[in-house]
Design a protein around this motif. Structure first.
Motif, PDB file in Angstrom:
ATOM      1  N   PHE A  14     -19.953  81.793 -90.893  1.00 25.96           N
ATOM      2  CA  PHE A  14     -19.926  80.346 -90.730  1.00 25.96           C
ATOM      3  C   PHE A  14     -20.677  79.577 -91.802  1.00 25.96           C
ATOM      4  O   PHE A  14     -20.521  78.366 -91.902  1.00 25.96           O
ATOM      5  N   GLY A  15     -21.537  80.219 -92.543  1.00 32.16           N
ATOM      6  CA  GLY A  15     -22.328  79.522 -93.546  1.00 32.16           C
ATOM      7  C   GLY A  15     -23.621  78.974 -92.966  1.00 32.16           C
ATOM      8  O   GLY A  15     -23.895  79.088 -91.775  1.00 32.16           O
ATOM      9  N   MET A  16     -24.397  78.368 -93.831  1.00 30.84           N
ATOM     10  CA  MET A  16     -25.742  77.932 -93.468  1.00 30.84           C
ATOM     11  C   MET A  16     -25.733  76.846 -92.388  1.00 30.84           C
ATOM     12  O   MET A  16     -26.433  76.955 -91.381  1.00 30.84           O
ATOM     13  N   ARG A  17     -24.956  75.803 -92.580  1.00 28.78           N
ATOM     14  CA  ARG A  17     -24.996  74.655 -91.672  1.00 28.78           C
ATOM     15  C   ARG A  17     -24.611  75.026 -90.248  1.00 28.78           C
ATOM     16  O   ARG A  17     -25.344  74.741 -89.295  1.00 28.78           O
ATOM     17  N   LYS A  18     -23.479  75.662 -90.076  1.00 27.09           N
ATOM     18  CA  LYS A  18     -23.023  76.018 -88.732  1.00 27.09           C
ATOM     19  C   LYS A  18     -23.939  77.030 -88.069  1.00 27.09           C
ATOM     20  O   LYS A  18     -24.150  76.978 -86.860  1.00 27.09           O
ATOM     21  N   THR A  19     -24.488  77.956 -88.849  1.00 29.05           N
ATOM     22  CA  THR A  19     -25.394  78.947 -88.281  1.00 29.05           C
ATOM     23  C   THR A  19     -26.662  78.287 -87.763  1.00 29.05           C
ATOM     24  O   THR A  19     -27.137  78.610 -86.672  1.00 29.05           O
ATOM     25  N   PHE A  20     -27.217  77.356 -88.532  1.00 30.11           N
ATOM     26  CA  PHE A  20     -28.397  76.639 -88.054  1.00 30.11           C
ATOM     27  C   PHE A  20     -28.064  75.792 -86.832  1.00 30.11           C
ATOM     28  O   PHE A  20     -28.860  75.709 -85.889  1.00 30.11           O
ATOM     29  N   LEU A  21     -26.898  75.167 -86.817  1.00 35.28           N
ATOM     30  CA  LEU A  21     -26.511  74.360 -85.665  1.00 35.28           C
ATOM     31  C   LEU A  21     -26.361  75.217 -84.414  1.00 35.28           C
ATOM     32  O   LEU A  21     -26.805  74.829 -83.327  1.00 35.28           O
ATOM     33  N   ILE A  22     -25.761  76.386 -84.556  1.00 34.76           N
ATOM     34  CA  ILE A  22     -25.624  77.307 -83.416  1.00 34.76           C
ATOM     35  C   ILE A  22     -27.004  77.761 -82.947  1.00 34.76           C
ATOM     36  O   ILE A  22     -27.308  77.744 -81.745  1.00 34.76           O
ATOM     37  N   SER A  23     -27.847  78.154 -83.890  1.00 32.03           N
ATOM     38  CA  SER A  23     -29.171  78.673 -83.539  1.00 32.03           C
ATOM     39  C   SER A  23     -30.032  77.622 -82.861  1.00 32.03           C
ATOM     40  O   SER A  23     -30.589  77.855 -81.777  1.00 32.03           O
ATOM     41  N   TYR A  24     -30.152  76.472 -83.489  1.00 35.41           N
ATOM     42  CA  TYR A  24     -30.967  75.412 -82.892  1.00 35.41           C
ATOM     43  C   TYR A  24     -30.324  74.859 -81.627  1.00 35.41           C
ATOM     44  O   TYR A  24     -31.022  74.410 -80.714  1.00 35.41           O
ATOM     45  N   GLY A  25     -28.999  74.892 -81.564  1.00 36.50           N
ATOM     46  CA  GLY A  25     -28.321  74.467 -80.342  1.00 36.50           C
ATOM     47  C   GLY A  25     -28.676  75.352 -79.159  1.00 36.50           C
ATOM     48  O   GLY A  25     -28.964  74.859 -78.061  1.00 36.50           O
ATOM     49  N   LEU A  26     -28.684  76.674 -79.371  1.00 38.87           N
ATOM     50  CA  LEU A  26     -29.094  77.591 -78.309  1.00 38.87           C
ATOM     51  C   LEU A  26     -30.536  77.330 -77.885  1.00 38.87           C
ATOM     52  O   LEU A  26     -30.845  77.280 -76.689  1.00 38.87           O
ATOM     53  N   GLY A  27     -31.418  77.184 -78.872  1.00 36.18           N
ATOM     54  CA  GLY A  27     -32.821  76.917 -78.559  1.00 36.18           C
ATOM     55  C   GLY A  27     -33.008  75.609 -77.815  1.00 36.18           C
ATOM     56  O   GLY A  27     -33.793  75.525 -76.869  1.00 36.18           O
ATOM     57  N   PHE A  28     -32.271  74.586 -78.222  1.00 35.65           N
ATOM     58  CA  PHE A  28     -32.396  73.274 -77.588  1.00 35.65           C
ATOM     59  C   PHE A  28     -31.864  73.291 -76.157  1.00 35.65           C
ATOM     60  O   PHE A  28     -32.508  72.771 -75.242  1.00 35.65           O
ATOM     61  N   ILE A  29     -30.709  73.896 -75.952  1.00 30.04           N
ATOM     62  CA  ILE A  29     -30.126  73.957 -74.605  1.00 30.04           C
ATOM     63  C   ILE A  29     -31.056  74.707 -73.650  1.00 30.04           C
ATOM     64  O   ILE A  29     -31.319  74.258 -72.535  1.00 30.04           O
ATOM     65  N   GLY A  30     -31.561  75.851 -74.096  1.00 32.22           N
ATOM     66  CA  GLY A  30     -32.480  76.610 -73.256  1.00 32.22           C
ATOM     67  C   GLY A  30     -33.765  75.852 -72.984  1.00 32.22           C
ATOM     68  O   GLY A  30     -34.240  75.799 -71.848  1.00 32.22           O
ATOM     69  N   GLY A  31     -34.334  75.230 -74.005  1.00 34.78           N
ATOM     70  CA  GLY A  31     -35.589  74.504 -73.851  1.00 34.78           C
ATOM     71  C   GLY A  31     -35.456  73.293 -72.945  1.00 34.78           C
ATOM     72  O   GLY A  31     -36.306  73.052 -72.082  1.00 34.78           O
ATOM     73  N   VAL A  32     -34.398  72.525 -73.113  1.00 37.23           N
ATOM     74  CA  VAL A  32     -34.186  71.338 -72.273  1.00 37.23           C
ATOM     75  C   VAL A  32     -33.946  71.759 -70.825  1.00 37.23           C
ATOM     76  O   VAL A  32     -34.470  71.128 -69.892  1.00 37.23           O
ATOM     77  N   THR A  33     -33.200  72.822 -70.624  1.00 36.13           N
ATOM     78  CA  THR A  33     -32.933  73.282 -69.260  1.00 36.13           C
ATOM     79  C   THR A  33     -34.228  73.705 -68.574  1.00 36.13           C
ATOM     80  O   THR A  33     -34.474  73.342 -67.418  1.00 36.13           O
ATOM     81  N   VAL A  34     -35.074  74.459 -69.267  1.00 41.10           N
ATOM     82  CA  VAL A  34     -36.363  74.861 -68.694  1.00 41.10           C
ATOM     83  C   VAL A  34     -37.216  73.629 -68.406  1.00 41.10           C
ATOM     84  O   VAL A  34     -37.847  73.527 -67.350  1.00 41.10           O
ATOM     85  N   CYS A  35     -37.232  72.693 -69.327  1.00 37.98           N
ATOM     86  CA  CYS A  35     -38.014  71.462 -69.153  1.00 37.98           C
ATOM     87  C   CYS A  35     -37.548  70.689 -67.919  1.00 37.98           C
ATOM     88  O   CYS A  35     -38.362  70.226 -67.110  1.00 37.98           O
ATOM     89  N   VAL A  83     -34.847  81.515 -87.381  1.00 31.04           N
ATOM     90  CA  VAL A  83     -35.855  82.046 -88.322  1.00 31.04           C
ATOM     91  C   VAL A  83     -35.208  83.036 -89.291  1.00 31.04           C
ATOM     92  O   VAL A  83     -35.446  82.969 -90.508  1.00 31.04           O
ATOM     93  N   LEU A  84     -34.381  83.922 -88.766  1.00 32.84           N
ATOM     94  CA  LEU A  84     -33.717  84.901 -89.636  1.00 32.84           C
ATOM     95  C   LEU A  84     -32.770  84.210 -90.615  1.00 32.84           C
ATOM     96  O   LEU A  84     -32.711  84.572 -91.799  1.00 32.84           O
ATOM     97  N   CYS A  85     -32.044  83.221 -90.150  1.00 25.44           N
ATOM     98  CA  CYS A  85     -31.144  82.478 -91.030  1.00 25.44           C
ATOM     99  C   CYS A  85     -31.922  81.649 -92.044  1.00 25.44           C
ATOM    100  O   CYS A  85     -31.460  81.448 -93.169  1.00 25.44           O
ATOM    101  N   ASN A  86     -33.098  81.195 -91.641  1.00 19.61           N
ATOM    102  CA  ASN A  86     -33.961  80.460 -92.551  1.00 19.61           C
ATOM    103  C   ASN A  86     -34.349  81.339 -93.738  1.00 19.61           C
ATOM    104  O   ASN A  86     -34.246  80.929 -94.897  1.00 19.61           O
ATOM    105  N   TYR A  87     -34.780  82.552 -93.454  1.00 16.76           N
ATOM    106  CA  TYR A  87     -35.122  83.463 -94.546  1.00 16.76           C
ATOM    107  C   TYR A  87     -33.900  83.794 -95.395  1.00 16.76           C
ATOM    108  O   TYR A  87     -33.973  83.850 -96.619  1.00 16.76           O
ATOM    109  N   GLN A  88     -32.763  84.025 -94.738  1.00 18.15           N
ATOM    110  CA  GLN A  88     -31.539  84.339 -95.477  1.00 18.15           C
ATOM    111  C   GLN A  88     -31.162  83.191 -96.400  1.00 18.15           C
ATOM    112  O   GLN A  88     -30.845  83.391 -97.572  1.00 18.15           O
TER     113      GLN A  88
END
Length: 159
Positions: A14-35, A83-88
């Motif tokens: 998917f490339g850099m942009r979509k990968t970051f969007l998927i990654s942060y999207g997962l983190g955001f959905i999980g975090g907001v749900t817990v909150c 984080v892994l995509c950030n290093y990549q």
């Protein structure tokens, strides 16, 4: 292990942009749900609560102790992928840091990140759900910043 394979696959497909969007999207959905669950803003269905014994308050506590770790896993997976995509991206994309100054730039970013990490223990001491609200806000900001990245796919180097 598995997250490295997932991150590399997502980045190469998917490339850099979509990968970051998927990654942060997962983190955001999980975090907001817990909150929202910990803050009592959303409630679990009665059909799920009835699986647990005790008073309604105890049932809710037991249900939260069962559900929150699942969303925390989703959140941690998303952040680990980011984080892994950030290093990549930092090590392979010349648009982010020029190769001649890449090590210096990455080092400076890590110093700033470590300095901000000092606040983590203070935020963790706040009453629930404030720590997850802070986390979700930061991940939401990272998601918005990811929208500004280029969208062309970048192949993963096989070195």
């Amino acid at each position: 292990g598995l997250a490295c394979l997932i991150a590399a696959s997502l980045y190469s497909k998917f490339g850099m942009r979509k990968t970051f969007l998927i990654s942060y999207g997962l983190g955001f959905i999980g975090g907001v749900t817990v909150c929202l669950l910990e803050g009592g803003i959303i409630h679990l269905p009665h059909s799920y609560l009835s699986q647990f014994d005790g008073s309604p308050k105890h049932q809710n506590l037991m249900a939260l102790n069962s559900v929150v770790p699942k969303f925390m896993f989703l959140t941690k997976l998303g952040i680990l992928l980011a984080v892994l995509c950030n290093y990549q991206a930092n090590l392979s994309d010349d648009d982010i840091f020029p190769p001649a100054k890449r090590a210096t730039c990455i080092g400076q970013c890590q110093i700033v990140a470590r300095a901000i990490t000092v606040l983590a223990s203070e935020v963790a001491e706040l009453p629930k759900p404030k720590p997850m609200a802070w986390f979700s806000g930061i991940v939401g900001l990272a998601f918005c910043i990811s929208l500004t990245f280029t969208s062309r796919p970048r192949p993963v180097s096989k070195s």
